[in-house]
Motif scaffolding. Structure first.
Motif, PDB file in Angstrom:
ATOM      1  N   ALA A 174     -10.034  35.033 -13.420  1.00  0.00           N
ATOM      2  CA  ALA A 174      -9.984  33.637 -12.971  1.00  0.00           C
ATOM      3  C   ALA A 174      -8.607  33.023 -13.172  1.00  0.00           C
ATOM      4  CB  ALA A 174     -11.029  32.813 -13.713  1.00  0.00           C
ATOM      5  N   GLU A 175      -7.787  33.622 -14.031  1.00  0.00           N
ATOM      6  CA  GLU A 175      -6.446  33.106 -14.315  1.00  0.00           C
ATOM      7  C   GLU A 175      -5.357  33.813 -13.511  1.00  0.00           C
ATOM      8  OE1 GLU A 175      -7.639  31.979 -18.931  1.00  0.00           O
ATOM      9  OE2 GLU A 175      -6.711  33.914 -18.446  1.00  0.00           O
ATOM     10  N   VAL A 176      -5.744  34.668 -12.562  1.00  0.00           N
ATOM     11  CA  VAL A 176      -4.808  35.461 -11.770  1.00  0.00           C
ATOM     12  C   VAL A 176      -4.828  34.985 -10.321  1.00  0.00           C
ATOM     13  CG1 VAL A 176      -4.287  37.775 -10.883  1.00  0.00           C
ATOM     14  CG2 VAL A 176      -4.991  37.485 -13.269  1.00  0.00           C
ATOM     15  N   LEU A 177      -3.644  34.864  -9.734  1.00  0.00           N
ATOM     16  CA  LEU A 177      -3.464  34.489  -8.340  1.00  0.00           C
ATOM     17  C   LEU A 177      -2.673  35.597  -7.654  1.00  0.00           C
ATOM     18  CD1 LEU A 177      -3.525  32.186  -6.113  1.00  0.00           C
ATOM     19  CD2 LEU A 177      -1.313  31.469  -7.039  1.00  0.00           C
ATOM     20  N   ILE A 178      -3.182  36.160  -6.558  1.00  0.00           N
ATOM     21  CA  ILE A 178      -2.485  37.214  -5.826  1.00  0.00           C
ATOM     22  C   ILE A 178      -1.417  36.584  -4.934  1.00  0.00           C
ATOM     23  CG2 ILE A 178      -2.722  39.148  -4.230  1.00  0.00           C
ATOM     24  CD1 ILE A 178      -4.034  39.549  -6.973  1.00  0.00           C
ATOM     25  N   THR A 179      -0.207  37.120  -5.008  1.00  0.00           N
ATOM     26  CA  THR A 179       0.926  36.581  -4.254  1.00  0.00           C
ATOM     27  C   THR A 179       1.627  37.704  -3.489  1.00  0.00           C
ATOM     28  OG1 THR A 179       2.452  36.865  -6.108  1.00  0.00           O
ATOM     29  CG2 THR A 179       1.300  34.770  -5.964  1.00  0.00           C
ATOM     30  N   ALA A 180       2.515  37.319  -2.574  1.00  0.00           N
ATOM     31  CA  ALA A 180       3.183  38.284  -1.690  1.00  0.00           C
ATOM     32  C   ALA A 180       4.510  38.730  -2.280  1.00  0.00           C
ATOM     33  CB  ALA A 180       3.391  37.675  -0.311  1.00  0.00           C
ATOM     34  N   VAL A 312       3.678  32.006 -18.086  1.00  0.00           N
ATOM     35  CA  VAL A 312       3.288  32.225 -16.699  1.00  0.00           C
ATOM     36  C   VAL A 312       3.805  33.612 -16.336  1.00  0.00           C
ATOM     37  CG1 VAL A 312       3.579  31.493 -14.312  1.00  0.00           C
ATOM     38  CG2 VAL A 312       3.326  29.780 -16.117  1.00  0.00           C
ATOM     39  N   HIS A 313       2.878  34.516 -16.084  1.00  0.00           N
ATOM     40  CA  HIS A 313       3.205  35.937 -15.967  1.00  0.00           C
ATOM     41  C   HIS A 313       3.300  36.357 -14.507  1.00  0.00           C
ATOM     42  CE1 HIS A 313       2.979  40.249 -17.149  1.00  0.00           C
ATOM     43  NE2 HIS A 313       2.274  40.376 -16.047  1.00  0.00           N
ATOM     44  N   VAL A 314       4.344  37.144 -14.189  1.00  0.00           N
ATOM     45  CA  VAL A 314       4.534  37.700 -12.846  1.00  0.00           C
ATOM     46  C   VAL A 314       4.515  39.214 -12.945  1.00  0.00           C
ATOM     47  CG1 VAL A 314       6.087  37.906 -10.863  1.00  0.00           C
ATOM     48  CG2 VAL A 314       5.914  35.727 -12.095  1.00  0.00           C
ATOM     49  N   SER A 315       3.658  39.835 -12.148  1.00  0.00           N
ATOM     50  CA  SER A 315       3.547  41.289 -12.119  1.00  0.00           C
ATOM     51  C   SER A 315       3.446  41.744 -10.674  1.00  0.00           C
ATOM     52  CB  SER A 315       2.304  41.743 -12.895  1.00  0.00           C
ATOM     53  OG  SER A 315       2.155  43.140 -12.861  1.00  0.00           O
ATOM     54  N   SER A 316       4.054  42.891 -10.351  1.00  0.00           N
ATOM     55  CA  SER A 316       4.123  43.311  -8.951  1.00  0.00           C
ATOM     56  C   SER A 316       3.913  44.812  -8.811  1.00  0.00           C
ATOM     57  CB  SER A 316       5.485  42.927  -8.358  1.00  0.00           C
ATOM     58  OG  SER A 316       5.615  43.408  -7.043  1.00  0.00           O
ATOM     59  N   LEU A 317       3.389  45.207  -7.646  1.00  0.00           N
ATOM     60  CA  LEU A 317       3.259  46.618  -7.299  1.00  0.00           C
ATOM     61  C   LEU A 317       4.446  47.123  -6.488  1.00  0.00           C
ATOM     62  CD1 LEU A 317      -0.507  46.797  -6.243  1.00  0.00           C
ATOM     63  CD2 LEU A 317       0.509  47.676  -8.347  1.00  0.00           C
ATOM     64  N   LEU A 330       0.352  36.297 -10.095  1.00  0.00           N
ATOM     65  CA  LEU A 330       0.753  35.238 -11.018  1.00  0.00           C
ATOM     66  C   LEU A 330      -0.423  34.984 -11.946  1.00  0.00           C
ATOM     67  CD1 LEU A 330       2.513  32.381  -8.980  1.00  0.00           C
ATOM     68  CD2 LEU A 330       3.333  33.348 -11.131  1.00  0.00           C
ATOM     69  N   ALA A 331      -0.195  35.036 -13.235  1.00  0.00           N
ATOM     70  CA  ALA A 331      -1.261  34.757 -14.199  1.00  0.00           C
ATOM     71  C   ALA A 331      -0.854  33.576 -15.065  1.00  0.00           C
ATOM     72  CB  ALA A 331      -1.536  35.981 -15.068  1.00  0.00           C
ATOM     73  N   ALA A 332      -1.730  32.596 -15.189  1.00  0.00           N
ATOM     74  CA  ALA A 332      -1.436  31.401 -15.985  1.00  0.00           C
ATOM     75  C   ALA A 332      -2.735  30.797 -16.477  1.00  0.00           C
ATOM     76  CB  ALA A 332      -0.656  30.382 -15.162  1.00  0.00           C
ATOM     77  N   ARG A 333      -2.635  30.115 -17.599  1.00  0.00           N
ATOM     78  CA  ARG A 333      -3.814  29.507 -18.219  1.00  0.00           C
ATOM     79  C   ARG A 333      -3.629  27.997 -18.288  1.00  0.00           C
ATOM     80  NH1 ARG A 333      -4.893  32.509 -23.337  1.00  0.00           N
ATOM     81  NH2 ARG A 333      -6.068  33.822 -21.906  1.00  0.00           N
ATOM     82  N   GLY A 334      -4.701  27.266 -17.987  1.00  0.00           N
ATOM     83  CA  GLY A 334      -4.650  25.813 -18.106  1.00  0.00           C
ATOM     84  C   GLY A 334      -4.407  25.113 -16.784  1.00  0.00           C
ATOM     85  N   PRO A 335      -4.101  23.817 -16.819  1.00  0.00           N
ATOM     86  CA  PRO A 335      -3.925  23.034 -15.585  1.00  0.00           C
ATOM     87  C   PRO A 335      -2.853  23.564 -14.643  1.00  0.00           C
ATOM     88  CG  PRO A 335      -4.094  21.588 -17.494  1.00  0.00           C
ATOM     89  CD  PRO A 335      -4.006  22.982 -18.027  1.00  0.00           C
ATOM     90  N   VAL A 336      -1.868  24.282 -15.179  1.00  0.00           N
ATOM     91  CA  VAL A 336      -0.798  24.788 -14.314  1.00  0.00           C
ATOM     92  C   VAL A 336      -1.330  25.772 -13.275  1.00  0.00           C
ATOM     93  CG1 VAL A 336      -0.132  26.778 -15.738  1.00  0.00           C
ATOM     94  CG2 VAL A 336       1.575  25.645 -14.325  1.00  0.00           C
ATOM     95  N   SER A 337      -2.462  26.421 -13.567  1.00  0.00           N
ATOM     96  CA  SER A 337      -3.038  27.366 -12.622  1.00  0.00           C
ATOM     97  C   SER A 337      -3.345  26.701 -11.287  1.00  0.00           C
ATOM     98  CB  SER A 337      -4.319  27.995 -13.193  1.00  0.00           C
ATOM     99  OG  SER A 337      -4.049  28.731 -14.353  1.00  0.00           O
ATOM    100  N   GLU A 338      -3.909  25.504 -11.341  1.00  0.00           N
ATOM    101  CA  GLU A 338      -4.253  24.803 -10.115  1.00  0.00           C
ATOM    102  C   GLU A 338      -3.007  24.396  -9.342  1.00  0.00           C
ATOM    103  OE1 GLU A 338      -6.127  23.279  -6.979  1.00  0.00           O
ATOM    104  OE2 GLU A 338      -6.989  24.521  -8.572  1.00  0.00           O
ATOM    105  N   ARG A 339      -1.953  24.034 -10.051  1.00  0.00           N
ATOM    106  CA  ARG A 339      -0.719  23.675  -9.360  1.00  0.00           C
ATOM    107  C   ARG A 339      -0.112  24.891  -8.661  1.00  0.00           C
ATOM    108  NH1 ARG A 339       4.030  20.226 -12.224  1.00  0.00           N
ATOM    109  NH2 ARG A 339       2.261  18.786 -12.399  1.00  0.00           N
ATOM    110  N   LEU A 340      -0.119  26.031  -9.331  1.00  0.00           N
ATOM    111  CA  LEU A 340       0.383  27.258  -8.719  1.00  0.00           C
ATOM    112  C   LEU A 340      -0.420  27.592  -7.470  1.00  0.00           C
ATOM    113  CD1 LEU A 340       0.804  29.384 -11.972  1.00  0.00           C
ATOM    114  CD2 LEU A 340       2.671  28.542 -10.549  1.00  0.00           C
ATOM    115  N   ARG A 341      -1.728  27.498  -7.577  1.00  0.00           N
ATOM    116  CA  ARG A 341      -2.600  27.814  -6.443  1.00  0.00           C
ATOM    117  C   ARG A 341      -2.328  26.877  -5.268  1.00  0.00           C
ATOM    118  NH1 ARG A 341      -7.371  25.491  -4.978  1.00  0.00           N
ATOM    119  NH2 ARG A 341      -8.782  26.727  -3.660  1.00  0.00           N
ATOM    120  N   ALA A 342      -2.172  25.601  -5.549  1.00  0.00           N
ATOM    121  CA  ALA A 342      -1.955  24.623  -4.480  1.00  0.00           C
ATOM    122  C   ALA A 342      -0.637  24.888  -3.758  1.00  0.00           C
ATOM    123  CB  ALA A 342      -1.971  23.211  -5.059  1.00  0.00           C
ATOM    124  N   ILE A 343       0.413  25.218  -4.507  1.00  0.00           N
ATOM    125  CA  ILE A 343       1.709  25.489  -3.881  1.00  0.00           C
ATOM    126  C   ILE A 343       1.630  26.717  -2.994  1.00  0.00           C
ATOM    127  CG2 ILE A 343       4.072  26.232  -4.359  1.00  0.00           C
ATOM    128  CD1 ILE A 343       4.046  24.378  -6.767  1.00  0.00           C
TER     129      ILE A 343
END
Length: 487
Positions: A174-180, A312-317, A330-343
């Motif tokens: 739930a704290e992970v967001l897949i990015t390009a 705020v963790h960044v990991s890539s393949l 992108l992995a983050a905990r707390g309110p910042v997660s929603e901001r990352l997702r929105a951007i």
């Protein structure tokens, strides 16, 4: 690699024969070309596709390939000088600069001319990439139910879970967001964490692409020196106090360009200092999967030891696969997660589902651990080859640290060396190198070079590249350094 070379060669030969045919004239059949040039049907198909993309050939299913009609004369160029005013008007008042300097990034992205040894590459050579495994994964992914539908904006749950497990600690899907790709993830993170005009603390030296991201967002990079054990905690604390910064970007594992690993006793200190400053740590864990065979157990990501949402963790393949396999997290905990997702939603909507499905297929296949073992052994062998060649052939270039992960070496030049002149001389000698200046956000303490051993074909090309670099150094280095050359 051989197939790719054959396609290029066949396309060149067909291009040279097009004048034999009138516009609209039919070319020989694919079977005839296979027999004549002794190549595979796939090679013929790809060569014709290349000529079609160039507008030289038209292919018609079931009918064959035909020479394209003559091109009409291009229209006269218009007057674009008005853009100089439009692009620069009121630029002094811009919080976020509209012009972006991408030169530091392009150094590792631009392909050198044929015959030039690529010591400036930022990705694995095609012979090291898991091309068959990626192709098979993509084919399987395309057959998955719903593979071409819209994915969840945060990413596929199974892929988010895989990244969370690899980060470790208490990080959840739930704290992970897949990015390009990692570059996209870093861009999202800095936009989320710092307003235009704010300072952002960075390691010195550091990855030029990250400096370009910061500056394009209107941020002010502030350097914090790195030594063989990573960032210096005392100077990090001083920088937070002096600037009031709320973000520190770092690469704790095999730092780019130095190859340093953050020492165990400094890991907790960095998190504590950032927490007391009310700041975030952006952890760019970009080459964890490019560990060398002799590295031993790796430290966990900082995010795995963080319970307060500092990291705020960044990991890539991407680095371990291909520059086109742009899947990261992108992995983050707390309110910042929603901001990352929105951007991310505003910027890109989501990462294409077929690519996410292919990533799942790849990392879940038996080919994935085999590939990681293969590149672990190969990168160590290439590192050792380059290190030995440099110490024997270019002893005047100081190599203070030999990394046990990553894909490059960081060398200090003799005092008084002109980096720009050496880079140009090296290219004339047939080897592309990366100067050190773009890695510093302020004045560098000395001249440096970064040499990649991952983007070349193998040990023979490394030896040849060092030989060519010797020629360039003989032309440019200060006279006193030449006395260090072995006779």
């Amino acid at each position: 690699m051989q197939e790719r070379s054959s396609v290029t060669e066949l396309a060149e030969r067909l291009r040279g024969e097009l004048n034999r045919y009138s516009p609209g004239g039919k070319l020989p059949s694919s079977r005839t070309l296979v027999d004549r040039f002794r190549v595979s049907p796939v090679t013929v198909s790809r060569a014709l596709a290349q000529l079609a993309a160039e507008g030289l050939v038209v292919t018609r299913p079931g009918a064959g390939a035909f020479r394209a009609p003559e091109r009409t004369t291009a229209a006269a160029a218009g007057d674009t000088s008005w853009q100089e005013v439009a692009l620069s008007a009121d630029g002094a008042a811009d919080l976020v600069p509209r012009s972006v300097d991408a030169s530091g990034v392009l150094v590792s992205l631009a392909a050198p001319a044929p015959g030039v040894v690529e010591f400036n590459g930022g990705y694995l050579h095609p012979t090291l990439q898991p091309e068959r495994a990626m192709s098979a994964a993509l084919a399987r992914a395309g057959r998955r139910p719903g593979a071409w539908g819209r994915p969840p904006t945060e990413g596929l749950p199974e892929l988010r879970e895989w990244f969370a497990r690899n980060i470790g600690g208490a990080v959840t899907a739930a704290e992970v967001l897949i990015t390009a790709g990692g570059q996209s993830a870093l861009t999202t993170a800095l936009r989320a964490l710092a307003p235009p005009g704010a300072p952002v603390l960075v390691e010195s030296p550091t990855y030029p692409g990250m400096l370009a991201i910061a500056r394009s967002a209107g941020l002010r990079p502030v350097p914090v020196p790195v030594d063989a054990d990573g960032v210096k905690p005392g100077l990090l604390a001083d920088a937070f106090r002096a600037t009031g910064a709320r973000v520190f970007v770092c690469q704790p594992l095999f730092q780019n360009p130095t190859g340093a690993v953050l020492a165990p006793e400094r890991r907790g200190e960095v998190l504590r200092i950032a927490r007391e400053a009310g700041a975030f740590v952006v952890e760019d864990d970009f080459v964890r999967r490019l560990v060398h065979e002799d590295a031993g157990p790796l430290p966990r990501p900082l995010a795995a030891d963080d319970t307060d949402g500092v990291v705020v963790h960044v990991s890539s393949l991407t680095k371990a696969t291909s520059p086109s396999f742009r899947v990261s997290a992108l992995a983050a905990r707390g309110p910042v997660s929603e901001r990352l997702r929105a951007i991310q939603i505003v910027d890109t909507f989501f990462v294409p589902r077929p690519l996410q499905e292919a990533a799942l297929e790849l990392v879940g296949s038996p080919a994935w651990p085999r590939h990681l073992r293969t590149i672990s052994a190969e990168l160590k062998a290439r590192r050792d080859t380059m290190t030995t060649a440099l110490r024997l052939g270019l002893p005047e270039l100081a190599l203070p640290h030999v990394p046990s992960g990553g894909y490059h070496l960081w060398l200090r030049l003799p005092d008084g060396t002109d980096e720009t002149a050496l880079t140009a001389a090296a290219l004339r000698a047939g080897v592309a190198i990366t100067p050190g200046r773009p890695y510093f956000s302020a004045e560098p303490p000395a001249g440096h070079l970064r040499l990649s051993f991952a983007a070349v074909a193998g040990a023979g090309e490394i030896a040849e590249g060092v030989r060519r670099l010797r020629t360039a150094c003989d032309e440019v280095l200060p006279a006193k350094s030449a006395r260090l050359r072995p006779t």
